[in-house]
Design a protein around this motif. Structure first.
Motif, mmCIF file in Angstrom:
data_model
loop_
_atom_site.group_PDB
_atom_site.id
_atom_site.type_symbol
_atom_site.label_atom_id
_atom_site.label_comp_id
_atom_site.label_asym_id
_atom_site.label_seq_id
_atom_site.Cartn_x
_atom_site.Cartn_y
_atom_site.Cartn_z
ATOM 1 N N GLY A 11 0.796 -1.213 0.000
ATOM 2 C CA GLY A 11 0.000 0.000 0.000
ATOM 3 C C GLY A 11 0.835 1.271 0.000
ATOM 4 O O GLY A 11 0.520 2.243 -0.697
ATOM 5 N N VAL A 12 1.920 1.293 0.796
ATOM 6 C CA VAL A 12 2.786 2.476 0.854
ATOM 7 C C VAL A 12 3.423 2.739 -0.506
ATOM 8 O O VAL A 12 3.474 3.873 -0.986
ATOM 9 C CB VAL A 12 3.866 2.306 1.944
ATOM 10 C CG1 VAL A 12 4.898 3.422 1.865
ATOM 11 C CG2 VAL A 12 3.225 2.266 3.322
ATOM 12 N N PHE A 183 -0.975 -1.688 8.335
ATOM 13 C CA PHE A 183 0.141 -1.827 7.417
ATOM 14 C C PHE A 183 0.612 -3.264 7.498
ATOM 15 O O PHE A 183 -0.043 -4.089 8.154
ATOM 16 C CB PHE A 183 1.264 -0.816 7.709
ATOM 17 C CG PHE A 183 1.812 -0.842 9.106
ATOM 18 C CD1 PHE A 183 2.941 -1.583 9.409
ATOM 19 C CD2 PHE A 183 1.210 -0.117 10.120
ATOM 20 C CE1 PHE A 183 3.460 -1.604 10.701
ATOM 21 C CE2 PHE A 183 1.730 -0.125 11.415
ATOM 22 C CZ PHE A 183 2.842 -0.875 11.702
ATOM 23 N N GLU A 296 -3.522 -3.129 1.673
ATOM 24 C CA GLU A 296 -3.850 -2.454 0.421
ATOM 25 C C GLU A 296 -5.260 -2.785 -0.073
ATOM 26 O O GLU A 296 -5.772 -2.135 -0.993
ATOM 27 C CB GLU A 296 -2.823 -2.779 -0.663
ATOM 28 C CG GLU A 296 -2.639 -4.252 -0.952
ATOM 29 C CD GLU A 296 -1.497 -4.867 -0.166
ATOM 30 O OE1 GLU A 296 -0.889 -5.821 -0.692
ATOM 31 O OE2 GLU A 296 -1.219 -4.412 0.961
ATOM 32 N N ASN A 342 -5.877 4.012 -1.916
ATOM 33 C CA ASN A 342 -5.318 3.431 -0.684
ATOM 34 C C ASN A 342 -5.824 4.194 0.530
ATOM 35 O O ASN A 342 -6.133 5.380 0.449
ATOM 36 C CB ASN A 342 -3.784 3.507 -0.712
ATOM 37 C CG ASN A 342 -3.179 2.666 -1.811
ATOM 38 O OD1 ASN A 342 -2.933 1.486 -1.654
ATOM 39 N ND2 ASN A 342 -2.951 3.295 -2.966
ATOM 40 N N SER A 346 -1.538 4.005 4.706
ATOM 41 C CA SER A 346 -0.593 3.907 3.596
ATOM 42 C C SER A 346 -0.274 5.283 3.031
ATOM 43 O O SER A 346 0.874 5.590 2.690
ATOM 44 C CB SER A 346 -1.163 3.016 2.485
ATOM 45 O OG SER A 346 -1.324 1.684 2.925
ATOM 46 N N GLY A 350 3.293 6.861 2.410
ATOM 47 C CA GLY A 350 3.699 6.937 1.004
ATOM 48 C C GLY A 350 3.977 8.347 0.516
ATOM 49 O O GLY A 350 4.898 8.574 -0.276
#
Length: 403
Positions: A11-12, A183, A296, A342, A346, A350
């Motif tokens: 996801g990040v 996460f 995610e 997302n 995340s 990110g």
């Protein structure tokens, strides 16, 4: 205009790559690699649909240094952005050293066989990176990352010294699952079940995991129980702020999360040592991570907000005595999903990974060696962070927090 190679496809990484594609004047070419190429392809397709930008994808085992070196040399990026698992940090740093390219990550190294987050392994690379004339930027996420930059912004603009520091990480989101982590499940559970540690009077003080609970009123979220735990930015913050008398990290968890985690611990599912099953060695926590919902996949159903920030008390810059400031960001899960597909946990990691990458590529942050976020000017980073979807706010409190 610079070429980047991003490692990892969770996801990040998805958020970071989407945000890079939204800034083509900085990121001219984006390459994405992970062990599972289909995950890279899915991110690339989402980026293409949302931004019209192309992302090239590759299959790579980040722990295979020769293969990593070959890929880096083939692509010729200006920066390798490591968004893989923390115990892959050192192999990727080794590959960057051999290929002569700058490096960035969001979380410090952790051995596979021990839940112990420390910077010592990566700090030991400083001389080699310096001699190679390249930079390694450690911890460019939110916490670690933005929380460290928040602290140094306060020290630059508000406080001459910082005596007490508390980092507060609140996720007020509801994803509708009985039990799911925000996460990577393996890393999340390793963090949460490790003994808590905080910095006090020049030494580390250890206490049982989840042993200290405090109720706190979070703007945009409401009242939540937060638990003291160890987080890696405490180590770097203590190093670069030697006047700190006390530094603590707090994270919120709901009662259902605590209940499920307690049961899983009690039955041995959070163990990280091998267990024999049908003649094969398996790691219980890795098996658990495989059956839990992947972060995610939670974006579409997650509602609510996150609120992450720093409360710092110290001597005021203007000589007016001791003051306390609270600097934080509030992020909406639904807004994050609408922009990148997302959820906000995340997103809040990110976006800073992208901003840190921009700082390196634009040489707003530069140097030869291994550096933490605290060692650079906080102003350009926070200016861009606010412009890229994570606006922040600072206010003065009546006095030190009492918890």
């Amino acid at each position: 205009m610079s070429k980047v190679l991003v490692i990892g496809a969770g996801g990040v990484s998805s958020v970071c790559v989407h945000k890079m594609a939204m800034n083509p004047d900085i990121f001219s070419q984006i390459h994405l690699a992970s062990r599972t190429k289909s995950k890279c392809d899915a991110i690339a397709e989402s980026v293409r649909q949302r931004t019209g930008q192309e992302v090239a994808t590759y299959e790579i085992d980040a722990e295979e240094v020769p293969a990593m070196v070959n890929l880096i040399r083939k692509l010729g990026p200006s920066l390798v952005v490591n968004l893989a698992l923390p115990y892959q940090d050192l192999p990727i740093m080794d590959a960057c050293l051999e290929a002569g390219v700058d490096y960035l990550d969001t979380a410090n190294y952790e051995p596979k066989d021990e839940a112990k987050f420390e910077y010592k392994w990566q700090w030991a690379y400083h001389d080699r990176f310096r001699e190679a004339g390249i930079l390694a930027l450690l911890g460019s996420g939110f916490d670690p990352g933005v929380t460290s930059v928040f602290t140094m912004w306060l020290k630059k603009h508000k406080l001459k010294t910082i005596r007490q520091l508390d980092i507060l990480d609140c996720n007020g989101g509801d994803h509708g699952q009985h039990f799911a982590t925000n996460f990577n499940p393996e890393i999340n559970i390793r963090e949460v079940t490790a003994p808590a540690r905080h910095w006090e009077n020049g030494k580390w003080v250890e206490s049982p995991a989840m042993g200290e609970k405090v109720e706190f009123q979070f703007e945009g979220v409401g009242s939540k129980n937060m638990y003291m735990m160890y987080h890696e930015e405490l180590e770097s913050l203590a190093k670069f702020n030697p006047e700190l008398e006390r530094a603590r990290f707090w994270m919120t968890f709901g009662d259902e999360y605590i209940k499920h985690l307690t049961v899983l611990q009690n039955v041995g599912m959070t163990r990280i040592d091998p267990v024999k099953y049908q003649g094969r060695d398996i790691i219980p926590l890795q098996f658990l991570a495989a059956v839990l919902p992947q972060p995610e996949t939670l974006g579409e159903t997650t509602k609510g907000k996150t609120n992450i920030g720093v409360i710092a008390t110290g001597e005021a810059l203007d000589g007016s005595g001791e003051k306390t400031f609270y600097i934080n960001n509030i992020c909406d899960h639904e807004d994050a999903y609408e922009e990148t597909g997302n959820q906000a946990v995340s997103y809040t990691t990110g976006v800073p990974a992208m901003v840190g990458s921009a700082m390196v590529l634009q040489r707003k942050w530069a140097g030869d060696g291994v550096f933490n976020m605290e060692e650079f000017d906080p102003d350009p980073f926070l200016e861009m962070l606010g412009e890229q979807g994570l606006p922040w706010n600072v206010k003065e409190l009546d006095g030190p927090v009492d918890f």
